[in-house]
Design a protein around this motif. Structure first.
Motif, PDB file in Angstrom:
ATOM      1  N   UNK A 192      -5.337  68.146 -94.311  1.00 57.41           N
ATOM      2  CA  UNK A 192      -6.859  67.783 -94.397  1.00 57.41           C
ATOM      3  C   UNK A 192      -7.545  67.517 -93.088  1.00 57.41           C
ATOM      4  N   UNK A 193      -7.022  67.030 -92.087  1.00 57.58           N
ATOM      5  CA  UNK A 193      -7.811  66.629 -90.866  1.00 57.58           C
ATOM      6  C   UNK A 193      -8.156  67.980 -90.252  1.00 57.58           C
ATOM      7  N   UNK A 194      -7.178  69.020 -90.498  1.00 57.60           N
ATOM      8  CA  UNK A 194      -7.322  70.269 -89.371  1.00 57.60           C
ATOM      9  C   UNK A 194      -8.069  71.271 -90.505  1.00 57.60           C
ATOM     10  N   UNK A 195      -8.518  71.140 -91.634  1.00 54.64           N
ATOM     11  CA  UNK A 195      -9.206  72.042 -92.571  1.00 54.64           C
ATOM     12  C   UNK A 195      -8.131  73.164 -92.833  1.00 54.64           C
ATOM     13  N   UNK A 196      -6.787  72.926 -92.846  1.00 55.40           N
ATOM     14  CA  UNK A 196      -6.091  73.815 -93.072  1.00 55.40           C
ATOM     15  C   UNK A 196      -5.283  74.786 -92.113  1.00 55.40           C
ATOM     16  N   UNK A 197      -6.068  74.391 -90.813  1.00 60.69           N
ATOM     17  CA  UNK A 197      -5.551  75.238 -89.758  1.00 60.69           C
ATOM     18  C   UNK A 197      -4.345  74.764 -88.913  1.00 60.69           C
ATOM     19  N   UNK A 198      -4.294  73.383 -89.160  1.00 59.91           N
ATOM     20  CA  UNK A 198      -2.812  72.720 -88.564  1.00 59.91           C
ATOM     21  C   UNK A 198      -1.663  72.922 -89.663  1.00 59.91           C
ATOM     22  N   UNK A 199      -0.389  73.265 -88.955  1.00 58.41           N
ATOM     23  CA  UNK A 199       0.825  73.293 -89.735  1.00 58.41           C
ATOM     24  C   UNK A 199       2.046  72.311 -88.943  1.00 58.41           C
ATOM     25  N   UNK A 200       2.121  71.727 -90.019  1.00 54.92           N
ATOM     26  CA  UNK A 200       3.350  70.710 -89.707  1.00 54.92           C
ATOM     27  C   UNK A 200       4.535  70.691 -90.381  1.00 54.92           C
ATOM     28  N   UNK A 201       5.778  71.144 -89.795  1.00 60.64           N
ATOM     29  CA  UNK A 201       7.172  71.397 -90.120  1.00 60.64           C
ATOM     30  C   UNK A 201       7.816  70.040 -89.512  1.00 60.64           C
ATOM     31  N   UNK A 202       8.580  69.364 -90.599  1.00 56.72           N
ATOM     32  CA  UNK A 202       9.327  68.236 -90.309  1.00 56.72           C
ATOM     33  C   UNK A 202      10.652  68.671 -90.523  1.00 56.72           C
ATOM     34  N   UNK A 203      11.556  68.405 -89.464  1.00 60.33           N
ATOM     35  CA  UNK A 203      13.186  68.761 -89.319  1.00 60.33           C
ATOM     36  C   UNK A 203      13.636  67.364 -89.595  1.00 60.33           C
ATOM     37  N   UNK A 204      14.233  66.745 -90.696  1.00 54.60           N
ATOM     38  CA  UNK A 204      14.907  65.713 -90.959  1.00 54.60           C
ATOM     39  C   UNK A 204      16.548  65.601 -90.588  1.00 54.60           C
TER      40      UNK A 204
ATOM     41  N   UNK B  36       3.157  63.041 -97.256  1.00 51.24           N
ATOM     42  CA  UNK B  36       2.030  62.281 -96.741  1.00 51.24           C
ATOM     43  C   UNK B  36       1.589  62.805 -95.503  1.00 51.24           C
ATOM     44  N   UNK B  37       2.514  63.288 -94.305  1.00 52.50           N
ATOM     45  CA  UNK B  37       2.087  63.533 -93.273  1.00 52.50           C
ATOM     46  C   UNK B  37       1.576  64.995 -93.054  1.00 52.50           C
ATOM     47  N   UNK B  38       2.305  65.988 -94.028  1.00 52.26           N
ATOM     48  CA  UNK B  38       1.870  67.155 -93.889  1.00 52.26           C
ATOM     49  C   UNK B  38       0.264  67.168 -94.784  1.00 52.26           C
ATOM     50  N   UNK B  39       0.284  66.643 -95.661  1.00 45.96           N
ATOM     51  CA  UNK B  39      -1.039  66.418 -96.450  1.00 45.96           C
ATOM     52  C   UNK B  39      -2.264  65.892 -95.551  1.00 45.96           C
ATOM     53  N   UNK B  40      -1.771  64.924 -94.617  1.00 53.08           N
ATOM     54  CA  UNK B  40      -2.797  64.410 -93.749  1.00 53.08           C
ATOM     55  C   UNK B  40      -3.155  65.614 -92.858  1.00 53.08           C
TER      56      UNK B  40
ATOM     57  N   UNK C 291      -0.568  57.267 -87.581  1.00 49.41           N
ATOM     58  CA  UNK C 291       0.249  58.602 -87.522  1.00 49.41           C
ATOM     59  C   UNK C 291      -0.703  59.600 -87.556  1.00 49.41           C
ATOM     60  N   UNK C 292      -1.568  59.545 -88.659  1.00 45.85           N
ATOM     61  CA  UNK C 292      -2.585  60.926 -88.894  1.00 45.85           C
ATOM     62  C   UNK C 292      -3.379  60.769 -87.500  1.00 45.85           C
ATOM     63  N   UNK C 293      -3.648  60.089 -86.985  1.00 42.12           N
ATOM     64  CA  UNK C 293      -4.658  59.946 -85.671  1.00 42.12           C
ATOM     65  C   UNK C 293      -3.954  60.717 -84.660  1.00 42.12           C
ATOM     66  N   UNK C 294      -2.677  60.456 -84.414  1.00 40.07           N
ATOM     67  CA  UNK C 294      -1.702  60.958 -83.535  1.00 40.07           C
ATOM     68  C   UNK C 294      -1.667  62.594 -83.675  1.00 40.07           C
ATOM     69  N   UNK C 295      -1.489  62.996 -84.991  1.00 38.79           N
ATOM     70  CA  UNK C 295      -1.416  64.263 -85.117  1.00 38.79           C
ATOM     71  C   UNK C 295      -2.715  65.068 -84.919  1.00 38.79           C
TER      72      UNK C 295
END
Length: 584
Positions: free
Chosen positions: A371-383, A364-368, A335-339
């Protein structure tokens, strides 16, 4: 035009004038200054917190700052009245011509009214549905599908470039189970008695079609083959067949995706190893032992060295395994590779729409991603919480064809896609939703999809009736926009105009918050206001939309009626729902 954004610009300009006049310090941060509808309509049309949020920076008392700002706002030609409330809130009443001008904007813009440029063409990736390709979509999947699709449309209306994406989970144990289940149905299609479906395999009868299709293509080719030989081919065939079914289900719901990404392809092309290397290069991977899970006694716990990601450095509760104890990849690693793959394609902002069972996976996905994007990526999850499917207040029994769930297609066949789409958006995504197959078809105020569509149909009915009463009166949008709107003076008419003027602001705020359900609430309120205006005409003939012998007044009121229809259609367009021209 966004009246509230425009007035905020006027507030900021007035603050700039105050700074030039020495009444305010230079260089203040105006970011938190707002201009929005007051909570109490009786307080005016626009409320601003400018004095409250700037007082500390300016070194002034909020009330003193408010007095100086209010004096300048009173000089604006669009302002009718300015009052200061409490310690320094400012309430403003605007001239009625401002609201009449919004009607002209609506009639000139059509359903583009409310379109915004706040997105500035930035790319947003919205990943939704992404159901395992192991069966038809369920009514539960429908909620995520509708939320994701409507959210994508809303964000696009706000000026963002949107990519709708589906992540195919075609790697891992569940697709091997699918292959074995399909192989059993393949043998059945060739005349074998397979008996009861073994526990652990998928029992749904929908796999009979897959088995028959495989038998038709390959004949008896796989009957005597070893599992090692037939499993990869049957798996590929079954996944393709089930994804075709998923696409059919989505098409029936009016949902489309721009991109379908394969987990298996990502793994086979080295994407996971590349993501782990990225984390290693940043010193974020180590070998360690996790603490025992909560509730485990020490003698139940066997510490095992694992390859871990330092997720706690980025806000997670614990560090997360990337490799299992046997050295195989975890689902999390995939999943982290996909993001990272999504981010590298240009999607700095990512929105994932997930089911209720994924709530514990968010941190964990928001943390990944961070980390992967050096803080440039933003992930919002709608449950999306669960959908309770009922009929007349009773829970609906499971479907025979699917085995243990009600399919999305079954629900669409019964109530129609537009009803499914609208009802799925009448609650915030993280609240449980009751979907009653009888209630959603009721013709009452309690049924929001009917109530909103009835307002649109009623407005179209008024237009048709007016064309008969005034056969020579120009009722096209251009002519209505140039009608004498000063004839619209009733308080109910002005209230509807003010509500219509809130649509552009609603689009922007809902898009920024990633909350499409706000559109449903707004449309319901607009429909209620319009129906109220209609009933006022029933009680008082002077307030009727169509006034025989008064063509100018009728034309002005038809401009208002038409504007209501346009804005409802604009909102329903975001939802992917066709506005009703008439109700039967």
């Amino acid at each position: 035009m966004n009246v509230f954004k425009s007035f905020r610009d006027s507030i900021v300009a007035a603050l700039g004038d105050m700074a030039q006049a020495g009444q305010l310090a230079d260089g203040l941060d105006y970011t938190r200054v707002s201009a929005e509808p007051p909570r109490e309509r009786s307080h005016g049309d626009i409320a601003t917190n400018a004095a409250m949020v700037l007082a500390k920076q300016a070194g002034q008392k909020p009330r003193d700052l408010a007095e100086n700002l209010a004096a300048r706002l009173r000089d604006l030609p669009s302002v009718e009245k300015v009052e200061i409330a409490g310690p320094g809130f400012i309430n403003v009443a605007l001239d009625s011509d401002v609201w009449r001008g919004c009607l002209r904007d609506i009639l000139k813009s059509g359903t583009r009214y409310g379109d915004s440029t706040i997105g500035a063409g930035q790319t947003v990736n919205v990943e939704f549905v992404s159901a395992n390709p192991t069966g038809p979509l369920t009514v539960g999947h429908a909620r995520g599908a509708v939320v994701g699709d409507a959210l994508a449309s809303l964000i696009a209306k706000a000026g963002y470039k949107v990519i709708r994406e589906y992540y195919i989970n075609d790697a891992g144990a569940q697709v091997d189970v699918l292959a074995r289940s399909a192989y059993l149905r393949y043998r059945e299609a060739l005349g074998e008695d397979i008996g009861e479906i073994p526990e652990g395999l998928y029992p749904g009868e929908y796999l009979k079609d897959v088995g028959k299709a495989l038998a038709a293509r390959d004949g008896r080719k796989w009957l005597e083959a070893s599992e090692e030989a037939w499993l990869p081919e049957v798996r590929r065939f079954a996944i393709d067949a089930l994804m075709d079914l998923v696409r059919q289900n989505l098409a029936a719901l009016g949902v489309r995706h721009d991109v379908f990404s394969s987990e298996r392809s990502l793994v086979e092309n080295g994407g996971v190893e590349a993501a782990i290397k990225t984390l290693k290069d940043r010193g974020l991977v180590y070998v360690g032992v996790l603490e025992p899970p909560k509730g485990k006694k020490p003698d139940d716990w066997e510490p095992v060295p694992l390859t871990l990601f330092r997720a706690t450095d980025f806000g997670d509760d614990v560090d997360r395994p990337l490799l299992k104890s046997d050295g195989s990849l975890t689902y999390f690693a995939n999943d982290i590779a996909y993001h990272l793959y999504k981010f590298n394609r240009g999607g700095r902002t990512m929105i994932n729409v997930w089911g209720a069972d994924h709530g514990g996976y968010v941190k964990r996905m928001q943390a990944a991603v961070s980390a992967l994007t050096g803080g440039e990526g933003v992930l919002d999850v709608k449950i999306c919480q669960l959908v309770k499917l009922m009929r007349g207040g009773e829970m609906v029994k499971m479907s025979k064809r699917s085995g243990n769930f009600v399919t999305l297609q079954e629900v669409i066949d019964e109530v129609g896609k537009d009803v499914v789409r609208f009802i799925m958006l009448t609650r915030k995504n993280d609240a449980t939703l009751d979907f009653d197959l009888e209630n959603v078809l009721e013709k009452s105020r309690d049924n929001p999809v009917f109530y909103v569509n009835y307002a649109h149909a009623r407005s179209r009915s008024v237009a048709r009736e007016a064309a008969q009463v005034f056969s020579g009166l120009a009722l096209d949008d251009v002519s209505l926009a140039s009608s004498d709107l000063k004839l619209l003076t009733d308080s109910g008419e002005l209230a509807v105009m003010k509500l219509l003027a809130e649509w552009p602001r609603l689009v922007e705020s809902a898009a920024e918050a990633h909350e499409p359900h706000r559109v449903a609430f707004y449309l319901y309120d607009l429909a209620a206001a319009f129906h109220g205006l209609w009933h006022s005409g029933n009680d008082n003939a002077h307030l009727r939309f169509i006034r025989p012998g008064e063509p100018e007044l009728t034309q002005a009121r038809l401009a208002l009626v038409r504007s209501v229809a346009v804005v409802i259609a604009s909102g329903l367009e975001v939802f992917g729902v066709e506005p009703a021209e008439e109700m039967h």
